[in-house]
Scaffold this active site. Structure first.
Site, PDB file in Angstrom:
ATOM      1  CE  LYS A 146       0.354  88.080  82.446  1.00 42.55           C
ATOM      2  NZ  LYS A 146       1.104  87.019  83.165  1.00 42.55           N
ATOM      3  CG  ASP A 186       5.656  89.962  93.625  1.00 46.28           C
ATOM      4  OD1 ASP A 186       4.489  89.953  93.189  1.00 46.28           O
ATOM      5  OD2 ASP A 186       6.134  89.047  94.328  1.00 46.28           O
ATOM      6  CE  LYS A 246       3.110  91.474 100.449  1.00 42.80           C
ATOM      7  NZ  LYS A 246       4.489  91.055 100.724  1.00 42.80           N
ATOM      8  N   GLY A 247       0.109  94.043  95.127  1.00 42.59           N
ATOM      9  CA  GLY A 247       0.437  94.497  93.770  1.00 42.59           C
ATOM     10  C   GLY A 247      -0.209  95.796  93.325  1.00 42.59           C
ATOM     11  CD  GLU A 302      -5.382  92.696  91.540  1.00 40.49           C
ATOM     12  OE1 GLU A 302      -4.636  93.522  92.089  1.00 40.49           O
ATOM     13  OE2 GLU A 302      -5.428  91.502  91.878  1.00 40.49           O
ATOM     14  CG  ASP A 303      -1.526  93.569  90.444  1.00 41.71           C
ATOM     15  OD1 ASP A 303      -2.595  92.926  90.313  1.00 41.71           O
ATOM     16  OD2 ASP A 303      -0.548  93.107  91.064  1.00 41.71           O
ATOM     17  NE  ARG A 333       5.285  93.269  96.226  1.00 43.58           N
ATOM     18  CZ  ARG A 333       4.330  92.446  95.791  1.00 43.58           C
ATOM     19  NH1 ARG A 333       3.571  92.804  94.773  1.00 43.58           N
ATOM     20  NH2 ARG A 333       4.133  91.275  96.351  1.00 43.58           N
ATOM     21  CG  PHE A 373       5.759  86.588  85.339  1.00 42.42           C
ATOM     22  CD1 PHE A 373       4.640  85.928  85.840  1.00 42.42           C
ATOM     23  CD2 PHE A 373       6.547  87.316  86.214  1.00 42.42           C
ATOM     24  CE1 PHE A 373       4.317  85.993  87.196  1.00 42.42           C
ATOM     25  CE2 PHE A 373       6.235  87.388  87.569  1.00 42.42           C
ATOM     26  CZ  PHE A 373       5.118  86.720  88.057  1.00 42.42           C
ATOM     27  CB  VAL A 374       4.480  92.230  83.468  1.00 48.10           C
ATOM     28  CG1 VAL A 374       4.493  92.225  81.954  1.00 48.10           C
ATOM     29  CG2 VAL A 374       3.078  91.921  83.982  1.00 48.10           C
ATOM     30  CG  ASP A 382      -2.563  85.521  84.891  1.00 44.20           C
ATOM     31  OD1 ASP A 382      -2.325  85.618  83.672  1.00 44.20           O
ATOM     32  OD2 ASP A 382      -2.073  84.622  85.596  1.00 44.20           O
TER      33      ASP A 382
HETATM   34  P1  IMP Z   1      -5.461  85.783  88.618  1.00 42.04           P
HETATM   35  O1  IMP Z   1      -4.827  84.599  87.912  1.00 42.04           O
HETATM   36  O2  IMP Z   1      -6.227  86.643  87.656  1.00 42.04           O
HETATM   37  O3  IMP Z   1      -6.275  85.321  89.788  1.00 42.04           O
HETATM   38  O4  IMP Z   1      -4.278  86.674  89.167  1.00 42.04           O
HETATM   39  C1  IMP Z   1      -3.721  86.402  90.398  1.00 42.04           C
HETATM   40  C2  IMP Z   1      -2.554  87.263  90.737  1.00 42.04           C
HETATM   41  O5  IMP Z   1      -1.427  86.707  90.108  1.00 42.04           O
HETATM   42  C3  IMP Z   1      -2.537  88.726  90.308  1.00 42.04           C
HETATM   43  O6  IMP Z   1      -3.259  89.564  91.162  1.00 42.04           O
HETATM   44  C4  IMP Z   1      -1.052  89.003  90.415  1.00 42.04           C
HETATM   45  O7  IMP Z   1      -0.691  89.288  91.757  1.00 42.04           O
HETATM   46  C5  IMP Z   1      -0.448  87.680  90.000  1.00 42.04           C
HETATM   47  N1  IMP Z   1       0.027  87.753  88.600  1.00 42.04           N
HETATM   48  C6  IMP Z   1      -0.574  87.308  87.496  1.00 42.04           C
HETATM   49  N2  IMP Z   1       0.172  87.546  86.406  1.00 42.04           N
HETATM   50  C7  IMP Z   1       1.277  88.176  86.845  1.00 42.04           C
HETATM   51  C8  IMP Z   1       2.449  88.715  86.187  1.00 42.04           C
HETATM   52  O8  IMP Z   1       2.636  88.673  84.958  1.00 42.04           O
HETATM   53  N3  IMP Z   1       3.380  89.292  87.009  1.00 42.04           N
HETATM   54  C9  IMP Z   1       3.240  89.383  88.363  1.00 42.04           C
HETATM   55  N4  IMP Z   1       2.161  88.903  89.003  1.00 42.04           N
HETATM   56  C10 IMP Z   1       1.207  88.314  88.254  1.00 42.04           C
HETATM   57 MG    MG Z   2      -2.195  90.998  92.796  1.00 46.82          MG
END
Ligand code: IMP
Ligand code: MG
Length: 185
Positions: free
Chosen positions: A134, A162, A47-48, A102-103, A168, A155-156, A106
């Site tokens: 990140k 969220d 949902k981000g 995408e938001d 959110r 962590f944002v 990570d």
């Molecule tokens: P990935 O680790 O790149 O697969 O990211 C997976 C998901 O983790 C992202 O789409 C976000 O929904 C969540 N996420 C990663 N870092 C943060 C953060 O700092 N705050 C909130 N959600 C996060």
């Molecule tokens: Mg996400």
């Protein structure tokens, strides 16, 4: 105290105005790059990405179609490599230009999985637009074609992001800190 009794408002990392300005710049770049495209399929990850996607696409003037994936990771809060598709897109993307929105990137596992899937299905082109990067946390390579902001390993929350479904709807990007001052939940 509208945000809950124990928790103060998250510390501002990127202001509402900064987000707004950057979103306009990204939209202008997308307009420019896809000027000759008949229809750009824009896919958000629920949902981000929703707040960012809506603001961004309101600024884009080329013809778009909108669709969504929803993903989930097995176990822990971050993906740890194995990503589950909880909701698939409805549109066919074979031979289409696709922009994934995408938001935050990570570890990169979520986007890597989706990008591979879109290519496997025969998209003509696939690009990625992410509000936040990140980079220090990256475990798999994910090229970001349109990046809003590079951020440190904190962590944002806010602007779609969220912590346990909270925050959110903050209009800015803030740093989540627990009562011990730790920035990771
Ligand atoms: P990935 O680790 O790149 O697969 O990211 C997976 C998901 O983790 C992202 O789409 C976000 O929904 C969540 N996420 C990663 N870092 C943060 C953060 O700092 N705050 C909130 N959600 C996060
Ligand atoms: Mg996400």
């Amino acid at each position: 105290m509208p945000w809950g009794k124990e928790n103060a408002l998250p510390r501002v990392l990127i202001t509402e105005q900064e987000v707004e300005r950057r979103v306009r710049e990204l939209a202008a770049a997308i307009d420019h790059d896809y000027a000759a495209t008949e229809r750009l399929i824009c896919i958000g990850v629920l949902k981000g990405s929703v707040f960012f996607l809506v603001d961004l696409l309101k600024r884009v003037t080329i013809p778009v179609a909108v669709d969504f994936f929803q993903t989930a990771s097995y176990g822990a809060s971050t993906s740890g490599g194995e990503v589950r598709i909880r909701k698939d897109i409805d549109l066919s993307i074979r031979g289409q230009d696709v922009l994934l929105i995408e938001d935050i990137v990570d570890t990169g596992y979520t986007l890597r999985t989706i990008l591979d899937l879109l290519r496997f299905r025969g998209a003509k082109s696939v690009k990625l637009c992410a509000l936040l990067d990140k980079a220090s946390r990256r475990e798999v390579d994910v090229p970001i074609d349109y990046c809003g902001f590079q951020i440190e390993d904190v962590f944002v929350v806010g602007y779609g992001l969220d912590f346990d479904e909270r925050y959110r709807n903050l209009p800015y990007v803030g740093v989540y800190e627990d009562r011990g001052g730790h920035t990771h939940p």
